[in-house]
Design a protein around this motif. Structure first.
Motif: not given
Length: 370
Positions: A96-104, A187-193, A297-298
């Protein structure tokens, strides 16, 4: 007898062919050696060795290249502050991966000094243990939820607010804590996009085809016109399209759907033979992608690429977290969760039984649910 024997020998009989001087034969002439047979066994062995060595060299080079990409990823510490109370991981192999979408680079965004993360998109991506598919559940940023008072505080602590406020309260770890409390999913991982960075990703792929459901004019300069139908968009056009929401009756729900369709189109284009067979295009795509992503980090890009190399757009199912639509609470326009349906969905994710859930709810695969 002699003539018969010689005749038989000359014709290749048991005595064999005649031999020349020094060979013990009775007929003069050059020695007959016949056609030299190709030594296929040795040739195959040499070729095999060359291929093996070449493969090893290529493998080492590709592995080194992939590791280089992995090292290029920006990193964030999303979990170390969460020291207790996390949901237990129940199924080995499922992720389970949390995808965090932002728009700088969002023209509508205002700078928040309290936190570097500004989430416009939250997606829980579930990958079953067989790694043959993925379900992506979009969480509306205005969803009204309980936000814990600390990154390791009890889920019942704190106060209710829009889920997007979790970032301002405690950064990415607070958002992780809030999502885990809301879903009871580990949640196993987080990816900020960074969607702003995906302009370069899209251009590296030569653009994408996106469906436009109605004619609109962008509210951002240079005020592009999007015409109903399928449009081929470059990076700037695609990013402008997925920022629009005020022109649609469904508002932010329409924008969520467009973001889902954009990610699917990118995945399909990246997996196409035109990208994979072109080293320069593939390199540009991978470099642009790593520069637009921040990982925990992992997280290992090489491990993920190996495990999920068979995933394609048709293996993805896009779902919106069950909700009752918008309501006004405490003077704010918020999205209210459909508690019963949401509970069933997230239980299915935690138990890795999404196939059963989709069958029971008649959710077709590869569907973007607004």
């Amino acid at each position: 007898m002699c003539h018969v024997t010689l005749r038989c020998a000359y014709r290749g009989g048991p005595a064999g062919p005649p031999r020349g001087p020094g060979g013990g034969g009775n007929y003069p002439g050059r020695p007959y050696k016949g056609k030299r047979k190709p030594r296929w066994g040795r040739i195959a062995m040499v070729v095999g060795a060359v291929v093996l060595v070449g493969g090893l060299v290529a493998g080492i080079s590709l592995y080194g290249y992939a590791n280089g990409l992995n090292d290029d990823l920006k990193r964030t510490d999303a979990f170390s502050d969460i020291t207790k109370g996390r949901p237990v991981k129940t199924v080995d192999g499922a992720l389970n991966i949390l995808l965090v979408g932002s728009d700088s680079r969002d023209p509508d965004a205002t700078k928040e000094d309290t936190n570097e993360w500004r989430a416009d998109t939250l997606i829980v991506m579930h990958i079953p243990a067989d790694h043959k598919s993925a379900q992506l559940v979009s969480i509306p940023r205005d969803l009204w939820v309980q936000i814990p008072s600390g990154n390791s505080a009890d889920c019942s602590s704190g106060s209710r607010a829009k889920i997007n406020a979790a970032f301002a309260f405690g950064g990415l770890p607070r958002a992780v804590r809030t999502v885990e409390c809301m879903t009871d999913v580990h949640l196993d991982h987080v990816l900020a996009i960074d969607f702003g960075g995906f302009k370069e990703v899209t251009d590296a792929l030569g653009g994408v085809d996106l469906k436009v459901e109605q004619n609109i004019t962008s509210i951002h300069k240079p005020f592009r016109k999007f015409k109903k139908g399928t449009m081929h968009m470059n990076g700037a056009e695609a990013l402008d399209w997925i920022r629009q929401r005020k022109q649609f009756a469904r508002g932010d729900f329409a924008r969520m759907q467009h973001q889902q369709e954009f990610l699917k189109a990118l995945m399909d284009k990246a997996a196409s033979s035109g990208t994979l067979s072109n080293p320069a295009k593939l390199n540009d795509f991978l470099k642009a992608t790593t520069s637009a992503i921040t990982a925990d980090q992992d997280f290992s890009l090489t491990d993920m690429a190996l495990q999920f190399r068979s995933l394609r757009g048709e293996n993805l199912t896009f779902i919106t977290s069950p909700n009752l639509g918008s309501q006004t609470i405490s003077g704010q326009s918020v999205v209210v969760s459909d508690r019963e349906k949401a509970l069933a969905l997230y239980k299915a994710i935690a138990a890795d039984k999404m196939d059963e859930w989709m069958t029971s709810t008649k959710t077709p695969a590869s569907q973007a649910n607004g």
